[in-house]
Design a protein around this motif. Structure first.
Motif, PDB file in Angstrom:
ATOM      1  N   PHE A  60      39.451  48.390  46.032  1.00  0.00           N
ATOM      2  CA  PHE A  60      39.570  49.707  45.401  1.00  0.00           C
ATOM      3  C   PHE A  60      38.883  50.727  46.293  1.00  0.00           C
ATOM      4  N   GLU A  61      39.147  51.999  45.997  1.00  0.00           N
ATOM      5  CA  GLU A  61      38.531  53.078  46.757  1.00  0.00           C
ATOM      6  C   GLU A  61      37.274  53.571  46.054  1.00  0.00           C
ATOM      7  N   LEU A 118      41.031  33.757  49.814  1.00  0.00           N
ATOM      8  CA  LEU A 118      40.733  35.184  49.824  1.00  0.00           C
ATOM      9  C   LEU A 118      41.566  35.936  48.796  1.00  0.00           C
ATOM     10  N   ALA A 119      42.845  35.638  48.711  1.00  0.00           N
ATOM     11  CA  ALA A 119      43.706  36.304  47.729  1.00  0.00           C
ATOM     12  C   ALA A 119      43.245  35.998  46.304  1.00  0.00           C
ATOM     13  N   ASP A 120      42.901  34.745  46.037  1.00  0.00           N
ATOM     14  CA  ASP A 120      42.409  34.369  44.704  1.00  0.00           C
ATOM     15  C   ASP A 120      41.054  35.006  44.404  1.00  0.00           C
ATOM     16  N   GLN A 127      38.882  41.629  38.544  1.00  0.00           N
ATOM     17  CA  GLN A 127      38.575  41.434  37.123  1.00  0.00           C
ATOM     18  C   GLN A 127      37.083  41.604  36.852  1.00  0.00           C
ATOM     19  N   THR A 128      36.252  41.092  37.742  1.00  0.00           N
ATOM     20  CA  THR A 128      34.792  41.201  37.578  1.00  0.00           C
ATOM     21  C   THR A 128      34.331  42.651  37.633  1.00  0.00           C
ATOM     22  N   LEU A 133      34.924  50.604  37.172  1.00  0.00           N
ATOM     23  CA  LEU A 133      35.956  51.533  37.647  1.00  0.00           C
ATOM     24  C   LEU A 133      36.410  52.475  36.552  1.00  0.00           C
ATOM     25  N   GLU A 134      36.877  53.643  36.995  1.00  0.00           N
ATOM     26  CA  GLU A 134      37.377  54.626  36.020  1.00  0.00           C
ATOM     27  C   GLU A 134      38.778  54.284  35.574  1.00  0.00           C
TER      28      GLU A 134
END
Length: 134
Positions: A60-61, A118-120, A127-128, A133-134
């Motif tokens: 995320f950013e 890495l993808a998993d 999720q964690t 996050l907004e």
């Protein structure tokens, strides 16, 4: 291992029942976008240099984080980073990422294991961190 041979090898490969969709990314440096089946929402970006194979996933950013949660997010990232297998957390420009690195002499099986892990891990991390996050 070079980029071209990796494209050819991964295109027909499976690992732990997972397949790989490999697409070159245009730019100055050779980068591959690799989508691991079952983790389509977290594509892995891979580049190969003389010293390493670097794999990373953009999570995320910075502007997506609740400002009041930034310190808690960083604390959580530091705590999670150690027990997370084959992956580490970082920041590239304003993007938070999870990444892993391998030797350029790694086998195809080792590269596939890194991609799947890495993808998993990226899905688990999203999720964690969703409460931050907004």
């Amino acid at each position: 291992m070079d980029t071209q041979s990796l494209i050819l090898s991964l295109g027909d490969a499976t690992h732990a029942g997972r397949t790989f969709n490999v697409m070159p990314v245009t730019g100055d440096d050779p980068v591959l976008q690799i989508v691991v089946s079952g983790a389509e929402e977290t594509p892995v970006y891979l580049t190969i240099t003389d010293t390493q194979i670097l794999c990373l996933v953009y999570l995320f950013e910075q502007n997506e984080i609740r400002p009041s949660a930034l310190a808690d997010l960083h604390e959580s990232m530091l705590r999670i980073s150690v027990p997370m297998p084959l992956s580490a957390l970082g920041k590239v420009d304003n993007h938070y990422v999870v990444y892993g690195a391998l030797s350029p002499t790694s086998s195809l099986t080792e590269v596939m294991q890194e991609l799947v892990t890495l993808a998993d891990n990226a899905i688990d991390l999203l999720q964690t961190f969703e409460d931050f996050l907004e």
